[in-house]
Design a protein around this motif. Sequence first.
Motif, PDB file in Angstrom:
ATOM      1  N   ASN A 262       0.834  -1.205   0.000  1.00  0.00           N
ATOM      2  CA  ASN A 262       0.000   0.000   0.000  1.00  0.00           C
ATOM      3  C   ASN A 262       0.865   1.250   0.000  1.00  0.00           C
ATOM      4  O   ASN A 262       0.590   2.211  -0.726  1.00  0.00           O
ATOM      5  CB  ASN A 262      -0.917  -0.012   1.226  1.00  0.00           C
ATOM      6  CG  ASN A 262      -1.621   1.327   1.442  1.00  0.00           C
ATOM      7  OD1 ASN A 262      -1.187   2.123   2.270  1.00  0.00           O
ATOM      8  ND2 ASN A 262      -2.685   1.571   0.701  1.00  0.00           N
ATOM      9  N   TYR A 263       1.916   1.237   0.799  1.00  0.00           N
ATOM     10  CA  TYR A 263       2.808   2.400   0.894  1.00  0.00           C
ATOM     11  C   TYR A 263       3.484   2.672  -0.446  1.00  0.00           C
ATOM     12  O   TYR A 263       3.467   3.805  -0.951  1.00  0.00           O
ATOM     13  CB  TYR A 263       3.846   2.134   1.982  1.00  0.00           C
ATOM     14  CG  TYR A 263       4.879   3.216   2.144  1.00  0.00           C
ATOM     15  CD1 TYR A 263       4.574   4.416   2.782  1.00  0.00           C
ATOM     16  CD2 TYR A 263       6.185   3.043   1.678  1.00  0.00           C
ATOM     17  CE1 TYR A 263       5.527   5.411   2.944  1.00  0.00           C
ATOM     18  CE2 TYR A 263       7.142   4.032   1.831  1.00  0.00           C
ATOM     19  CZ  TYR A 263       6.807   5.213   2.465  1.00  0.00           C
ATOM     20  OH  TYR A 263       7.753   6.194   2.616  1.00  0.00           O
ATOM     21  N   VAL A 264       4.059   1.635  -1.041  1.00  0.00           N
ATOM     22  CA  VAL A 264       4.773   1.797  -2.298  1.00  0.00           C
ATOM     23  C   VAL A 264       3.831   2.218  -3.419  1.00  0.00           C
ATOM     24  O   VAL A 264       4.130   3.135  -4.202  1.00  0.00           O
ATOM     25  CB  VAL A 264       5.505   0.493  -2.663  1.00  0.00           C
ATOM     26  CG1 VAL A 264       6.013   0.537  -4.107  1.00  0.00           C
ATOM     27  CG2 VAL A 264       6.669   0.244  -1.708  1.00  0.00           C
ATOM     28  N   ASN A 265       2.683   1.584  -3.496  1.00  0.00           N
ATOM     29  CA  ASN A 265       1.741   1.900  -4.579  1.00  0.00           C
ATOM     30  C   ASN A 265       1.182   3.317  -4.447  1.00  0.00           C
ATOM     31  O   ASN A 265       0.953   3.994  -5.460  1.00  0.00           O
ATOM     32  CB  ASN A 265       0.602   0.881  -4.594  1.00  0.00           C
ATOM     33  CG  ASN A 265       1.054  -0.488  -5.065  1.00  0.00           C
ATOM     34  OD1 ASN A 265       2.047  -0.613  -5.780  1.00  0.00           O
ATOM     35  ND2 ASN A 265       0.348  -1.526  -4.653  1.00  0.00           N
ATOM     36  N   THR A 266       0.967   3.765  -3.208  1.00  0.00           N
ATOM     37  CA  THR A 266       0.467   5.127  -3.009  1.00  0.00           C
ATOM     38  C   THR A 266       1.505   6.143  -3.450  1.00  0.00           C
ATOM     39  O   THR A 266       1.178   7.141  -4.113  1.00  0.00           O
ATOM     40  CB  THR A 266       0.083   5.353  -1.541  1.00  0.00           C
ATOM     41  OG1 THR A 266      -0.874   4.372  -1.141  1.00  0.00           O
ATOM     42  CG2 THR A 266      -0.516   6.733  -1.347  1.00  0.00           C
ATOM     43  N   LEU A 267       2.760   5.920  -3.096  1.00  0.00           N
ATOM     44  CA  LEU A 267       3.815   6.833  -3.525  1.00  0.00           C
ATOM     45  C   LEU A 267       3.969   6.820  -5.042  1.00  0.00           C
ATOM     46  O   LEU A 267       4.148   7.868  -5.672  1.00  0.00           O
ATOM     47  CB  LEU A 267       5.139   6.461  -2.856  1.00  0.00           C
ATOM     48  CG  LEU A 267       5.284   6.791  -1.371  1.00  0.00           C
ATOM     49  CD1 LEU A 267       6.668   6.390  -0.877  1.00  0.00           C
ATOM     50  CD2 LEU A 267       5.051   8.273  -1.102  1.00  0.00           C
ATOM     51  N   ARG A 268       3.915   5.626  -5.622  1.00  0.00           N
ATOM     52  CA  ARG A 268       4.069   5.539  -7.076  1.00  0.00           C
ATOM     53  C   ARG A 268       2.929   6.262  -7.775  1.00  0.00           C
ATOM     54  O   ARG A 268       3.135   6.929  -8.803  1.00  0.00           O
ATOM     55  CB  ARG A 268       4.131   4.066  -7.492  1.00  0.00           C
ATOM     56  CG  ARG A 268       4.400   3.867  -8.971  1.00  0.00           C
ATOM     57  CD  ARG A 268       4.761   2.427  -9.282  1.00  0.00           C
ATOM     58  NE  ARG A 268       6.088   2.094  -8.780  1.00  0.00           N
ATOM     59  CZ  ARG A 268       6.379   0.975  -8.113  1.00  0.00           C
ATOM     60  NH1 ARG A 268       5.443   0.096  -7.858  1.00  0.00           N
ATOM     61  NH2 ARG A 268       7.611   0.748  -7.705  1.00  0.00           N
ATOM     62  N   HIS A 269       1.742   6.165  -7.217  1.00  0.00           N
ATOM     63  CA  HIS A 269       0.601   6.895  -7.780  1.00  0.00           C
ATOM     64  C   HIS A 269       0.839   8.405  -7.684  1.00  0.00           C
ATOM     65  O   HIS A 269       0.562   9.151  -8.632  1.00  0.00           O
ATOM     66  CB  HIS A 269      -0.674   6.510  -7.019  1.00  0.00           C
ATOM     67  CG  HIS A 269      -1.852   7.387  -7.316  1.00  0.00           C
ATOM     68  ND1 HIS A 269      -2.591   7.293  -8.477  1.00  0.00           N
ATOM     69  CD2 HIS A 269      -2.425   8.408  -6.602  1.00  0.00           C
ATOM     70  CE1 HIS A 269      -3.550   8.189  -8.467  1.00  0.00           C
ATOM     71  NE2 HIS A 269      -3.474   8.880  -7.344  1.00  0.00           N
ATOM     72  N   ALA A 270       1.376   8.847  -6.551  1.00  0.00           N
ATOM     73  CA  ALA A 270       1.563  10.284  -6.334  1.00  0.00           C
ATOM     74  C   ALA A 270       2.609  10.881  -7.260  1.00  0.00           C
ATOM     75  O   ALA A 270       2.487  12.037  -7.674  1.00  0.00           O
ATOM     76  CB  ALA A 270       1.938  10.544  -4.880  1.00  0.00           C
ATOM     77  N   ILE A 271       3.660  10.116  -7.594  1.00  0.00           N
ATOM     78  CA  ILE A 271       4.701  10.670  -8.458  1.00  0.00           C
ATOM     79  C   ILE A 271       4.350  10.547  -9.938  1.00  0.00           C
ATOM     80  O   ILE A 271       5.129  10.977 -10.793  1.00  0.00           O
ATOM     81  CB  ILE A 271       6.083  10.022  -8.203  1.00  0.00           C
ATOM     82  CG1 ILE A 271       6.074   8.536  -8.530  1.00  0.00           C
ATOM     83  CG2 ILE A 271       6.535  10.275  -6.777  1.00  0.00           C
ATOM     84  CD1 ILE A 271       7.451   7.900  -8.478  1.00  0.00           C
ATOM     85  N   SER A 272       3.181   9.983 -10.233  1.00  0.00           N
ATOM     86  CA  SER A 272       2.766   9.860 -11.638  1.00  0.00           C
ATOM     87  C   SER A 272       1.410  10.500 -11.905  1.00  0.00           C
ATOM     88  O   SER A 272       0.898  10.398 -13.026  1.00  0.00           O
ATOM     89  CB  SER A 272       2.723   8.379 -12.045  1.00  0.00           C
ATOM     90  OG  SER A 272       1.823   7.651 -11.235  1.00  0.00           O
ATOM     91  N   THR A 273       0.833  11.173 -10.900  1.00  0.00           N
ATOM     92  CA  THR A 273      -0.495  11.782 -11.054  1.00  0.00           C
ATOM     93  C   THR A 273      -0.384  13.297 -11.076  1.00  0.00           C
ATOM     94  O   THR A 273       0.039  13.909 -10.088  1.00  0.00           O
ATOM     95  CB  THR A 273      -1.422  11.353  -9.898  1.00  0.00           C
ATOM     96  OG1 THR A 273      -1.535   9.923  -9.884  1.00  0.00           O
ATOM     97  CG2 THR A 273      -2.801  11.974 -10.059  1.00  0.00           C
TER      98      THR A 273
END
Length: 549
Positions: A262-273
Amino acid sequence: MSDSLTAIVSRLCALAPQRRFGGLRRGVEKEGLRVDREGRIAATPHPRVLGSKLTHPHITTDYSEALLEYITPVYCRPADAMAFLADLHRFSYRHLGDELIWPGSMPARLDGNDSVAIADYGVSNVGTMKQVYRRGLDVRYGRIMQAIAGVHYNVSLPDALWETLRELDGAADTNLNDYRSARYFGLIRNFRRHSWLLLYLFGASPAVDRSFLPDGKIPDKLEAHGRHTLVSRYATSLRMSDLGYQNKVQEQLKICFNSLSNYVNTLRHAISTPWPAYEAKGVNVDGEWRQLNANILQIENEYYSDIRPKRVARHDETPSQALEARGVEYIEVRCLDLDPFQPLGIDATRMHFLDVFLMWCLLAESPWIPDEECDRLDDNRQRVVERGRDPELRLEHDGRQRSIADWGGEIFAELARVAELLDLDTSVEEGTPHADALAQLAPSLEDPALTPSGQLLARLESRGEEFVDAMLALAREQAAQLRAEPMNPAREALFAELVTTSHQQQRDIEAADSESFEAFLSHYFARAREPRMAPHDTLAGAQRAGDAS
């Protein structure tokens, strides 16, 4: 103490003679603003005689050219980390001339946004990326917030202890990396539930110079003290308030650290949104890079949190990819103010207390945090930040309203048992340093005047001092002390050698660049979007071990 915590501590106490706790490893990252003799932020570049801030392993800058950052190696004894940190200060003071290292978290006297110079890391692509990232922080939040300083405390547990805990949990079939990561996330969840206690005990920023608010708009929480100072009567840490490292855009991320995925996916979403307000500011405008991108986060480091899971990344990895591939290696505590009354901003007592607190967070039950609890935790932290020394303050705990003294006393009672456990292992430190740290800090629960924030406010009021004048007097005293103290000769030689080698390393990096910055950045973000899963089922292992905790 809960039955489960009592049981696990008792079982670990029986294993203490096997010396499985002495391998606890700590490192310190300490920031400090360079200022001139009048208490104004330094306008000079980072001193070349301290080495290259791009490549020096121990002396660099954080955001501003004036914001020194010291990084110690990892040590098993807090005293060793403190000794290294002290020598970094002594070495610097041999080269700073009349400049001083500001002892407070809230900055010295500023002269508007432009007085906080963005750090320059040279002409290499990686150096340019670091500077453009900081330009983006300026575009998004302004530079003044980036003049705030703090201490980051990094801690990891030895493999032998993880293997013991895995065995006691009956999770021998779980991959050790998965088990370690899940238990670290359990630690982080408990930390988030109780980090208000650290803000109360160690918050040291109840005051700020008026120049920190150049637009002249004074929030209701602040009141005038003298001509140039603003104070918050019961605040513990303005640094951690909405005046400091807070971000309304990032609040939507809702990272409550329930799992590594969850932590990794949330960060990855934030740096690509993309974020519309950041898109409106532009990225590369007429050949001038204003920010790395217009996304919620430019890079993962932009996410502000009071604690982070960490893993040393390889040259081709982002921080989250390193976590994804090999699990959590250590945790980084980020909510600590500089203690202005300590020459190094931190002392061994604080480190020993943090060790006990973090071990307690690890061993205590730590269920996942639903969204509604996440909001309550944020509220508790905000209350302590703004009103922690208010005798009328109450925090929400399991549907009840509790005072800091009441709830904190209950926590200290459980911490005492964990301190006893850590002190049983004398392979690294003799005596009872962990129990002693608790005994020294416990009176602060009943008497807020004993906290660093209480002491600082009392000094300002009793002497009628301005914030800048008080900090400047402390800076001069500490500088005189550190300049007069001898350095470890071997360490002094090492620092002198690192000055030369770090400059050469920067030149080598610059000479090796073979692509444009735009191409470099494009390749970086293409790699950053790639999953780096480990060969085993990280999520399944983490879920199982997380349930066990």
